[in-house]
Design a protein around this motif. Sequence first.
Motif: not given
Lengths: 424, 233
Positions: A160-162, A166-167, A195-199, A203-205
């Motif tokens: 999700d963050d990535f 990256l917009n 989108t996914i959340k790794f935690g 990885l979230d980056k």
Amino acid sequence: MIKFLFIGLLRDRSRSLMPILIVAIGVMLSVFMYCYLLGLMGDMIDFNARFATGHVKIMTHAYAENQDQNPNDLALLETNSLIGNLKTEFPDMDWVQRIKFGGLIDVPDENGETKTQGTGFGMAYDIISENSTEIERMNLEKALVKGTLPKHKNEILLSDDFAQKLNVNLGQSITLISSTMYGEMAIFNFNVVGTIKFGTQVLDKGGIVADISGIQDALNMENAAGEILGFLNSKVYLDEEANRVASVFNEKYRNSDDVFSPIMLRLKEQSFLSSYLDLIDSMQGIIISMFILVMAIVLWNTGLIGGLRRYGEIGVRLAIGEDHHHIYKMMIYESILIGIVGSTLGTIVGLFLAYLMQEIGIDISSIMRNNTLMMQSVFRAKITPPAFYIGFIPGIFAIVLGTMLSGIGIYKRKTAQLFKELEV
Amino acid sequence: MEQSKIITIKNLVKKFPVGKGFFIALNGINTGFEQGEFAGLVGPSGSGKTTLLNIIGSLDSPSEGSAEVLGYSVGSLTHKQAAMLRRQHIGFIFQTFNLLPVYTVFENIEFPLLLMNMTATERTKAVHDAIEWVGLGDKIKSRPAMLSGGECQRVAIARAMVKKPEIVLADEPTANLDAENSHHILQTMEKLNKELKTTFIFATHDEKVINYLHRKIQLFDGKIAKDELIKSI
Ligand SMILES: Nc1ncnc2c1ncn2[C@@H]1O[C@H](COP(=O)(O)OP(=O)(O)OP(=O)(O)O)[C@@H](O)[C@H]1O
Ligand SMILES: [Mg+2]
């Protein structure tokens, strides 16, 4: 005489209740703590098995040696037939292919020019095949923040963050720039469907999750995979069973002269996990010794207080002709009775709590709000046979030790003063 | 004459360390007791009554001289041997009855027998006999807290007597009792002395007790001032 002691314990609650409670609480805590830690460790191992190591993992010798670099040029070949063989040779197990990859994600604007770019780290699982076991195993559905899981091989998930960085919007096409298995440049387009959340921060980056067939296409890894993971149908990791599977496999396929020949490593042989597994073994010892020490000290004190209360009684018994040693012995017998009752109670309650925690667990998902790929949202205890005796014997041992220490005072009691002491 | 004595005390001195020196509590006691005596140590407070009773009861040992009880020399017994002597042959009665509060009358009386490897049937019979002697048949299941002082002391007598010891030592047994109860327990002990030939030795300054004694040994400053037979046995 034992009956006599028993009557005394039953009628004089202050003689029995306090020590029984202390023993019971101590035993309960150790049983519960043991089960809880075992559950926690089990969760951790389980998580690692799902995420990284499998219960067993097959790689080429060369890949195994450079694992941290994700050397897809050293990947396993002919994996479809290998998996076919594995399924017939070990039909009880589940075998899955995985590819780890890295690369540049390029997001084009309306004109096809680069809008944003970022380096990502990806994992490819079998997501789209009909009876995929990986979605559940990797907790993918729950970790999804937006959108859906890939349904076609050219669909992809970003962290999700990535995606925000990256917009990228859902449904948008992006380009993965990486290198093929043969070292050539690979350029492949994917649709971002969720989108996914790794935690974990790393990885979230820049995390990417893709279907394995899409990545095989993209990296020119037709019928190849970095790793094949095997899972026992026991769900939990059983080292002996894993070991058996690994020796059968390695016996048949391993060829140490050929760096591209496959090798199977069990979970325990991979990375830091072996020390965790050893820790589980020693945990029993640690908990028991800690428990005995603390309990014995507490019970020693209780024994001293009890000894004060029974000063008169012991005096009479000495006068009547019971010798010091016999009184000491009787107090120890008493403590064994107390220990048995307390330990039984404690074990029952501790097991009950552990059972609740095993069956229901503590669900922290409401506290954590967002589920992630990495996070276990339910903490569970685990009851194993040692839980039935881990508190019991030490419970008795601790009270006997405490009584032995507190009872030494009996030997200091001089009979010469008895008449005077008993006049009071 | 010497042979019939069950207790023989010769030149007994008992010193207690006090500060840098000693306090002499018993100073050259020579006496003896025969089987079946009903004797009392009398004298003012501090004259050494309890100290002498202690030594006869093998709870303490002489500083000098000797005390022979039933053939055992009290001074040379180990802790274990002294405990054995008390367990087998000596009963104690205290001023404060010192019953075990969590146990019933029956169990309190049974306790000394538990230390003697008796079978349950033997014990039950002996306890019932002892309860009979002191006349507490109806209180057998009561706990000490439910009994009067006199009843407690009768239980204590039964506890001392249940093993039929040769010697019963009683230190101020009536100090916490009223006149009526004092007479009652003294009559009980007198009867037991007669029927079982048990030797009773009291330490007391209670006139009521002294009136029952067959022999009165007056202690004064750790010495025997007077030793008189009052009634012949
Ligand atoms: N352990 C001891 N240490 C020092 N002195 C002691 C000890 N035991 C007894 N005495 C002293 O010995 C003396 C005799 O004591 P004992 O208890 O025999 O007297 P008693 O005749 O029983 O007096 P009472 O009638 O008050 O009970 C007392 O002066 C007492 O202070
Ligand atoms: Mg006295």
